[in-house]
Scaffold this motif. Sequence first.
Motif, PDB file in Angstrom:
ATOM      1  N   ASP A 103       6.510  -5.155  11.632  1.00 58.67           N
ATOM      2  CA  ASP A 103       5.572  -4.841  12.714  1.00 58.67           C
ATOM      3  C   ASP A 103       6.164  -5.299  14.040  1.00 58.67           C
ATOM      4  O   ASP A 103       6.887  -6.299  14.090  1.00 58.67           O
ATOM      5  N   SER A 125       0.806  -1.225   0.000  1.00 62.70           N
ATOM      6  CA  SER A 125       0.000   0.000   0.000  1.00 62.70           C
ATOM      7  C   SER A 125       0.841   1.277   0.000  1.00 62.70           C
ATOM      8  O   SER A 125       0.311   2.354  -0.232  1.00 62.70           O
ATOM      9  N   HIS A 149      -6.997  -4.879  -3.242  1.00 63.26           N
ATOM     10  CA  HIS A 149      -6.178  -5.154  -2.058  1.00 63.26           C
ATOM     11  C   HIS A 149      -6.426  -6.605  -1.648  1.00 63.26           C
ATOM     12  O   HIS A 149      -7.477  -7.171  -1.942  1.00 63.26           O
ATOM     13  N   SER A 170      -6.617  -5.392   8.567  1.00 66.26           N
ATOM     14  CA  SER A 170      -5.878  -4.419   7.733  1.00 66.26           C
ATOM     15  C   SER A 170      -5.387  -3.214   8.518  1.00 66.26           C
ATOM     16  O   SER A 170      -4.495  -2.502   8.064  1.00 66.26           O
ATOM     17  N   GLU A 172     -10.947 -10.238  15.110  1.00 61.86           N
ATOM     18  CA  GLU A 172      -9.879  -9.453  14.473  1.00 61.86           C
ATOM     19  C   GLU A 172      -8.755 -10.369  14.026  1.00 61.86           C
ATOM     20  O   GLU A 172      -8.382 -11.305  14.722  1.00 61.86           O
ATOM     21  N   ARG A 173      -8.234 -10.061  12.833  1.00 61.03           N
ATOM     22  CA  ARG A 173      -7.127 -10.868  12.292  1.00 61.03           C
ATOM     23  C   ARG A 173      -6.063  -9.935  11.710  1.00 61.03           C
ATOM     24  O   ARG A 173      -6.289  -8.732  11.532  1.00 61.03           O
ATOM     25  N   LYS A 175      -5.848   2.707   6.747  1.00 65.13           N
ATOM     26  CA  LYS A 175      -4.615   2.774   7.546  1.00 65.13           C
ATOM     27  C   LYS A 175      -4.202   4.237   7.689  1.00 65.13           C
ATOM     28  O   LYS A 175      -4.213   4.976   6.695  1.00 65.13           O
ATOM     29  N   ARG A 208       4.150  -0.364  13.408  1.00 67.49           N
ATOM     30  CA  ARG A 208       5.285  -0.616  12.518  1.00 67.49           C
ATOM     31  C   ARG A 208       6.578  -0.197  13.211  1.00 67.49           C
ATOM     32  O   ARG A 208       6.596   0.805  13.932  1.00 67.49           O
ATOM     33  N   THR A 257       0.403  -7.813   2.770  1.00 62.68           N
ATOM     34  CA  THR A 257       0.329  -8.153   1.345  1.00 62.68           C
ATOM     35  C   THR A 257       1.284  -9.305   1.037  1.00 62.68           C
ATOM     36  O   THR A 257       0.954 -10.215   0.271  1.00 62.68           O
TER      37      THR A 257
END
Length: 528
Positions: free
Chosen positions: A413, A204, A247, A317, A338-339, A517, A428, A343
């Motif tokens: 991350d 992204s 995406h 995401s 939540e997961r 994001k 990040r 990419t």
Amino acid sequence: MADIVEVSNWQVHLEPGQQFDPSELLADGSLARSWVKSLSSNSDRELFCDGEGEWISRGEFLKLTENAAFSLYSRGLRAGDRVILSANPSVNMVAYYVAALRLSLAVVPVNTSFTEAEFGYIVNSVLPSAAIIDSEKRASWVEMAWSEIEAGSGFVGPGSNLPPPTSGLAIFDPRDRIMNSGESEEIELDASSTETVALIAFTSGTTGRPKGAILTHGNLLACAKSLNLAWRWTSEDRLILGLPLFHIHGLGVGINGTLCAGSSAILLPKFEPALVDKSIEGLSPSMFFGVPTMYQKLLDANVAAKLARLRLVVSGSAPMSRELHRAIRQVSGVEVLERYGTTETLIDISNPYDGQRIPGTVGMPLPGVRVAISNSTNEIFIKGPTVFSGYLANAKATRNVFPLDDGWFSTGDLGSVDDHGYISIFGRSKDLIISGGFNVYPREVEEAFESHPLVSEVAVVGKPSEIWGEEVTAFIVGDEGLSSDELIDYVSNTLAKYKQPKSIIFVKSLPRNAMGKVLYNLLRDQLE
Ligand code: AMP
């Protein structure tokens, strides 16, 4: 680097008797072949609708993909050629996508809001043979960039060492009817293997220029199958898909997962709470997948309560705040699952379907995925069948993300794992703030403010400082009457002094990309 420790004791549980065996699940090799198999049975069953309630059956869709494959083939496209896909979600758009994979072409999804320069960069990077685009303006940008390459005056992008396409550039508009223009038996379909490139997915680009991640049929198949198992996704399911299809979240999870499970999906032309409402009311869905900003919009539009009628509601995401989890639970009783993914590695970590879903965590490794965390830096590493092989024509960037030489992908991350195997993401590593020699994780500071009833959004960045190295700075969206002193006072019991912001900047909204994001680099630029 050698200090990474595998999170090995825990995995998302599967149903009794189910197991994820990559060698068996990937035996089909080709994603497309596995779909054709699932679509060929029960061919009268509904597969996709465009949001207006008009359904296409599996058999009709399969035929549509054959027609689309014939159109691509008769314009000269052959295995290995690249196809840009930049269109709003529609049945035809998905048919072209599946057709391209059935022909072993590499699909390059491109954000529909990209500018002319951004399209030019992608065209120069991948040297496409075709583009599937539903806008005259975007099609003309692609043609322009392509003619500059042909004339030798184009910018020579990272893909300049790719084999040139066998034909010129063909443009297809998914708004047009896909005609039955030939006999598909004349062409070879579904000949790809696990190793065949399926997608070149551009990251992204929230930091630096987007890079093209090369994902194979095997990577995508492993991801879709592991999600089918982990989320109990069966042929009975019907997904409301309001995510963009440029995406991985929309395409790799929503579309690929639906086709692998043999289930059905409502393709919203774009995300709008009213369209989600209409789908829940009239189309009997069982699942909704979204990014956190979508859940906030569903709350604001008083639609969130209707999520109660669904079997599974998933967010990913970007981090979903505990407050947003709580607000959704309060109006609907739903525990959002939540997961986490990227990419380059597709979806890797998920809260469990059965068992406790814990807000503020992303759960445990999915079947087949291995996760490790560095003891010294807290960086998260991923290994497994979903991990990509490298960036397009960018060996240096590829080396940087595989620093250990043994397949562990460095996500960039930071995170931690608790005693029960639940992983939390702190943000990040590029966004980590070092203030007075201490590490400050932006997510921790953001969470402390998010629980304030008058604060709606927070982003925390480091401002360059001669004294501190960096000063913790918070951008806050909230009610007008809020003051910095009151907010600092509010977090003073939760955050040590060095983590508390030295300044608070009130803003009307935070800059975000299409997936919701926060663009931290733009906020930092504002401070310099
Ligand atoms: P992308 O490559 O666009 O899918 O972005 C991947 C990045 O999104 C990850 O490296 C994370 O920084 C972030 N991300 C994805 N899912 C989550 C999540 N559930 N919580 C926090 N960050 C996430």
